[in-house]
Structures are given as structure tokens and as C-alpha cells.
Design an enzyme around this catalytic site. Structure first.
Site, PDB file in Angstrom:
ATOM      1  N   CYS A  82      42.891  12.952   3.492  1.00  0.00           N
ATOM      2  CA  CYS A  82      42.883  12.329   4.826  1.00  0.00           C
ATOM      3  C   CYS A  82      41.933  13.033   5.796  1.00  0.00           C
ATOM      4  O   CYS A  82      41.580  12.474   6.835  1.00  0.00           O
ATOM      5  CB  CYS A  82      44.285  12.303   5.413  1.00  0.00           C
ATOM      6  SG  CYS A  82      45.494  11.565   4.324  1.00  0.00           S
ATOM      7  N   HIS A  90      44.352  11.600  13.165  1.00  0.00           N
ATOM      8  CA  HIS A  90      44.688  10.960  11.895  1.00  0.00           C
ATOM      9  C   HIS A  90      45.999  10.200  12.086  1.00  0.00           C
ATOM     10  O   HIS A  90      46.941  10.700  12.707  1.00  0.00           O
ATOM     11  CB  HIS A  90      44.828  12.027  10.808  1.00  0.00           C
ATOM     12  CG  HIS A  90      45.320  11.466   9.505  1.00  0.00           C
ATOM     13  ND1 HIS A  90      44.819  10.318   8.953  1.00  0.00           N
ATOM     14  CD2 HIS A  90      46.299  11.891   8.653  1.00  0.00           C
ATOM     15  CE1 HIS A  90      45.449  10.068   7.829  1.00  0.00           C
ATOM     16  NE2 HIS A  90      46.352  10.990   7.628  1.00  0.00           N
ATOM     17  N   ASN A 142      48.984   4.539   7.242  1.00  0.00           N
ATOM     18  CA  ASN A 142      48.089   5.668   6.996  1.00  0.00           C
ATOM     19  C   ASN A 142      47.012   5.237   5.997  1.00  0.00           C
ATOM     20  O   ASN A 142      47.312   4.960   4.843  1.00  0.00           O
ATOM     21  CB  ASN A 142      48.933   6.822   6.442  1.00  0.00           C
ATOM     22  CG  ASN A 142      48.114   8.050   6.086  1.00  0.00           C
ATOM     23  OD1 ASN A 142      46.883   8.007   6.048  1.00  0.00           O
ATOM     24  ND2 ASN A 142      48.804   9.147   5.818  1.00  0.00           N
TER      25      ASN A 142
END
Ligand code: UT7
Length: 331
Positions: free
Chosen positions: A116, A256, A286
């Protein structure tokens, strides 16, 4: 900064596939509830690609939008960096597939894997080539088809993730604008908390690995959560301090998009108002390396980020990895 210029973002683009899976849809697939998902994560729905769509397909759309936004031609690109944990295949790299697809005949190309945190690793890598004068225009993409590596029967993971792609063209901007500071980090000891175990040289794909579900994402969610809450705020603070600024100087935070509780904890520690933080995880979940560039693109094109704003992008992910970057927006 060097020779009167700095490295900044010249254009952004993003793409999310049209298919939506809502929390209500998931209630029919696993033992979960909309109430649980929203209260624990903030996610309401996520996008998933069709069966025949791969990461390079959605990355190409985001890339073309970013190239157009930057006002350049694909032939002007010197380098393409794709951050992804869901490449089309082990090799050739997704960056090479895209180089061909975009007609970026003058660009070198490679993939970068920092889960990520991949987009931040990508732009900070790109910055090195730009400020040294090695390259002029670099396309950095975060793109994922996480729906392809998720066990849709595992409620611990399947409610969290979504597919999407975000891209940015980096190049020279006026001195005083662009990337003013950045930080990257890793803690390999925590790698076990978020991994996909089979399909590599340690555990090649086999009937057994598939039977045991080792080709899917496995995660110790609460371990990642504890790490994320700490690192989001400290990584953001590090970038702010390195730029000689304070949290009061942050105009916009693009974090994020993993969990609203993680974002809120960081926001509170930085003492930022809610309206200074971009959140789209309710719509997309996500998207790993795509989360930050999609959020950035939406924030820029909806007018939330304006010329002269100090923006901080910050993320964490598998590895474990983290990164942050403070930019004075120059467009
Ligand atoms: O980009 C990096 C990727 N990963 C992350 O960012 C993940 C970070 N972690 C998180 O966001 C949170 O830890 C989760 C959202 C994954 C989980 O929230 P939590 O508050 O840490 O819950 P938990 O893991 O402590 O689990 C609480 C309970 C468990 O049941 P028991 O053992 O207490 O009976 C789980 O089995 O919730 C259960 N559970 C669910 N229940 C309904 C786990 N997933 C679900 C679900 N629906 N989807």
C-alpha cells in the site's frame, strides 16, 4: 532542489471500475453486516473489475488521463514505474506491458512492490531521477486488482479491499514548489502480518497451495491496525519536520485509505480539521497502492487542492512499509 527547478506533479489521473459490491451484497456472501463493516472500517462499498480485466487494463486508463492532464505525449515519458501487488503476471512487468500499450517508446519501465506504500515509494524514487536531471517526465502509477487475490469466503479480508488505479506524471516545477520533503521506512519483521504466501519461489503454486488457500491475502488485522495508527501520524510528522514546517502549515492530508479509524487517529494527532483530510474509502475500500493516487486525483480535480497548498500524502502497508511526502502544489 537543483538548478532552479524542483520535482513536482504535472498531472494526475485515475480510474475505478464501474462494478460496485455493497456491504449488503457481502452480507449475502459471508457472515458479516453493514453495521460491522461501517463501524469498524468506514467502508460502504468497493469496486471490482470484470473477470477478464487485469491491472494493466485499468492502469492504462488512469495513465492516459494523467498524461493528458500533464499536457504531454506518451512519447515524452522517460520512465514508467508501476507500484502493484497484483501485476498481470510475474514477468514481463506491468510497467513494460503499459509502456507498449501507451506507445511510450522512449521510456524505461519497471514495477516496484511496497504494497500500500507503493505509490509513495514510486514518486520518491522518481524524484531522484528528476532532481539529478537524469529524466524529465516520469509516470508513476498505483494500480490493483485486489479482487483477484482475495478469498471471497474470508470475512476478515474480503470486506476491506477494492480495485482501482491512480497515476501521476512527475517532472520539473518551479523552485519552491513540488516535493519539499519525504520519508520512507520498512520493518520486515512485521511482514508476517500481511502476506500472500504462495506463488513465489518459496512456495510455488501447486494443487496443495490452492487447496490450502495460500494464494489469497492473509492478514492479522489488529496487528496491522496497531502499526498503522502509530506510523501514519509519525511518518506525516517526519515529512512536515524535515520541510521545516509544523502541522499547522498542512493545508491538505491525503492518507492511505484503509480504515477511517486509522485516518481519524492520525488526523487527531496532527490536530487537523476533518475538512483538511481527503476520504474516499467509504466508496472504494482499500485499493492498496492505488488508494493515495486515486484520492489525490479526486482532491485535485474537485478543487480541494489548490496551487500553493502544502499537501501531505502518507501511507503504510505490507512489508511492513510506510512513506510520506510533503508537496507544495504547483499547478
Ligand atoms: O493497507 C493495509 C491493509 N490492512 C489494513 O489496513 C488492516 C488494518 N486493520 C483493520 O482495519 C482492523 O483491524 C480490521 C477492520 C481488519 C478489524 O477490526 P478490529 O476492530 O481490529 O477487529 P478484530 O480483528 O479485533 O476482530 C473483532 C471480531 C472478531 O471476532 P471475535 O474473535 O472477537 O469473536 C472477528 O472474527 O470481529 C470479527 N470479524 C468480523 N465480524 C463481522 C472480523 N471480520 C468481520 C466481518 N464481519 N467482516
Amino acid at each position: 532542489m537543483t538548478d532552479g527547478f524542483n520535482c513536482g506533479i504535472l498531472g494526475t489521473g485515475s480510474f475505478v471500475p464501474p462494478n460496485i459490491i455493497t456491504n449488503e451484497d457481502l452480507e449475502k456472501m459471508v457472515d458479516t453486516s453493514d453495521e460491522w463493516i461501517v463501524s469498524r472500517t468506514g467502508i460502504k462499498e468497493r469496486r471490482v473489475v470484470d473477470k477478464n480485466v487485469a491491472t494493466s487494463d485499468i492502469a492504462a486508463i488512469a495513465a492516459q488521463r494523467a498524461i493528458k492532464d500533464a499536457g504531454i505525449d506518451a512519447k515524452d515519458l522517460d520512465l514508467i514505474i508501476v507500484a502493484t501487488v497484483t501485476p498481470d503476471m510475474s514477468f514481463p512487468s506491468t510497467a513494460c506491458l503499459l509502456q507498449d500499450r501507451l506507445g511510450a517508446v522512449n521510456a524505461a519501465a519497471f514495477d516496484l512492490e511496497a504494497a500500500c506504500s507503493g505509490f509513495l515509494y514510486g514518486i520518491i524514487t522518481a524524484k531522484q531521477f528528476i532532481i539529478t536531471g537524469t529524466y524529465k517526465n516520469i509516470l508513476v502509477i498505483g494500480a490493483e486488482c485486489l479482487s483477484k487475490i482475495i478469498n471471497w469466503k474470508d470475512r476478515n479480508t474480503c470486506v476491506l479491499f477494492g480495485d482501482g488505479a491512480g497515476a501521476a506524471v512527475l517532472g520539473r516545477v518551479e523552485e519552491g514548489y513540488g516535493i519539499l520533503s519525504n520519508c520512507l521506512g520498512a520493518d520486515g519483521a512485521g511482514g508476517q502480518f500481511l502476506s500472500l504466501k504462495a506463488g513465489g519461489s518459496r512456495l510455488p503454486a501447486s494443487v496443495e497451495t490452492v487447496e490450502q488457500g495460500l494464494h489469497y491475502v492473509s492478514m492479522k488485522g489488529n496487528e496491522v491496525f496497531k502499526f498503522a495508527v502509530k506510523i501514519m501520524a509519525s511518518a506525516a510528522e517526519e515529512a512536515v519536520n524535515k520541510a521545516g514546517l509544523t502541522a499547522d502549515d498542512i493545508d491538505y492530508l491525503v492518507p492511505h485509505q484503509a480504515n477511517i479509524r486509522i485516518i481519524d487517529a492520525a488526523r487527531k494527532r496532527l490536530k487537523l480539521d476533518e475538512n483538511k483530510v481527503y476520504v474516499n474509502l467509504d466508496r472504494y475500500g482499500n485499493m492498496s497502492s492505488a488508494s493515495i493516487p486515486v484520492a489525490l486525483d479526486e482532491a485535485v480535480h474537485s478543487g480541494k487542492i489548490k496551487k500553493g497548498h502544502n499537501i501531505v500524502m502518507v501511507g503504510f502497508g505490507g512489508g511492513l512499509t510506510w512513506g510520506s511526502c510533503l508537496m507544495k502544489w504547483g499547478k
